[in-house]
Design an enzyme around this catalytic site. Sequence first.
Site, short mmCIF file in Angstrom:
data_model
loop_
_atom_site.label_atom_id
_atom_site.label_comp_id
_atom_site.label_asym_id
_atom_site.label_seq_id
_atom_site.Cartn_x
_atom_site.Cartn_y
_atom_site.Cartn_z
N GLU A 43 -5.69 -1.71 -5.21
CA GLU A 43 -4.21 -1.08 -3.90
C GLU A 43 -4.34 -1.85 -2.78
O GLU A 43 -3.81 -2.06 -1.81
CB GLU A 43 -4.79 0.96 -3.78
CG GLU A 43 -3.83 1.31 -2.52
CD GLU A 43 -4.89 1.96 -1.76
OE1 GLU A 43 -5.47 2.43 -0.98
OE2 GLU A 43 -5.75 3.12 -2.84
N ASP A 47 -1.21 -3.47 -1.25
CA ASP A 47 -1.00 -2.83 0.44
C ASP A 47 -0.72 -4.12 1.07
O ASP A 47 0.18 -4.05 2.06
CB ASP A 47 -2.50 -2.54 1.45
CG ASP A 47 -1.99 -2.04 2.23
OD1 ASP A 47 -0.98 -0.99 3.03
OD2 ASP A 47 -2.43 -2.90 3.33
N ASP A 116 -1.00 4.92 -2.75
CA ASP A 116 -1.24 4.77 -2.50
C ASP A 116 -1.50 3.99 -4.16
O ASP A 116 -1.92 2.50 -4.77
CB ASP A 116 -3.08 5.50 -3.36
CG ASP A 116 -3.61 5.41 -2.42
OD1 ASP A 116 -3.26 5.14 -1.02
OD2 ASP A 116 -4.84 6.57 -2.22
N GLU A 119 1.21 1.41 -3.94
CA GLU A 119 0.74 0.20 -3.52
C GLU A 119 -0.01 -0.70 -4.79
O GLU A 119 0.23 -1.85 -4.74
CB GLU A 119 -0.19 0.06 -2.27
CG GLU A 119 0.62 0.53 -1.28
CD GLU A 119 -0.83 1.03 0.00
OE1 GLU A 119 -0.21 0.86 1.07
OE2 GLU A 119 -1.43 1.23 -0.42
#
Length: 266
Positions: A43, A47, A116, A119
Amino acid sequence: MKINPHNLARLTKKLGYEFNEPLLLVQALTHRSAKGAHNERLEFLGDSILGFVIAEALYDKFPKHDEGDLTRMRSSLVKGVTLAEVARDFNLGECLILGPGELKSGGHHRESILEDAIEAIIGAVYLDSNIECCKALILSWFERRLMVIKPGNEQKDPKTRLQEFLQGRKIPLPTYEVIDTTGQSHNQEFTVRCQTSVISEVVIAKGTSRRKAEQEAAQQILALIEKEREQEKEVKIKPTKQAKLANPRHTKSNPSSSSKKSSTRK
């Protein structure tokens, strides 16, 4: 908890990417509440990649707009609500691997877990392929949103819009106060109270983080302000009783006056 192979196959097709290392996808779908390797590191990676790809796409699409507009548009595209929408487009919830507690509390539908996981999948795709492949995949997921997004006030978050509205009228800024926090550390819900002199009501809002709860409260206040402004417009537009009387079309004729006029003509 194990993933249903049929669900995983459907997800792979919807994502538009076939993993060389399927275990990377499994890890990306595994919440930290479950046993084994979970998706937090993926994640973190995803991101950063998502932010870069969207920033570059906006930079190319809007060559004449400044950093402020680009930042607001990027924030709108990569915020949790948007990522959760993308996750729901893929029916991602049915493939998540959760611990017993999250499973029982409906974690498959929780916005923060869905965002989450999206990502984390981006991070997994990057590790499984390369940045160009990852970029092409992200742009395909966000194609429609990138087509319709426009710079301007609508991209500002509710707290910013409320602040600018109040400052423009020299009204004191609102106060936000956390009045309750429930749930475990990894799954908390915040309750925020917001007050402003522009409306008489005290607004209560909830969110999975303090920031989200405050944004929700600001959005509610903006909606109340807009409602009051619409009502004020209706009052101004609606003709008063005096106005109707002053209008010749609404004035009753005087019979005696009419008779006098008739006799005068004779």
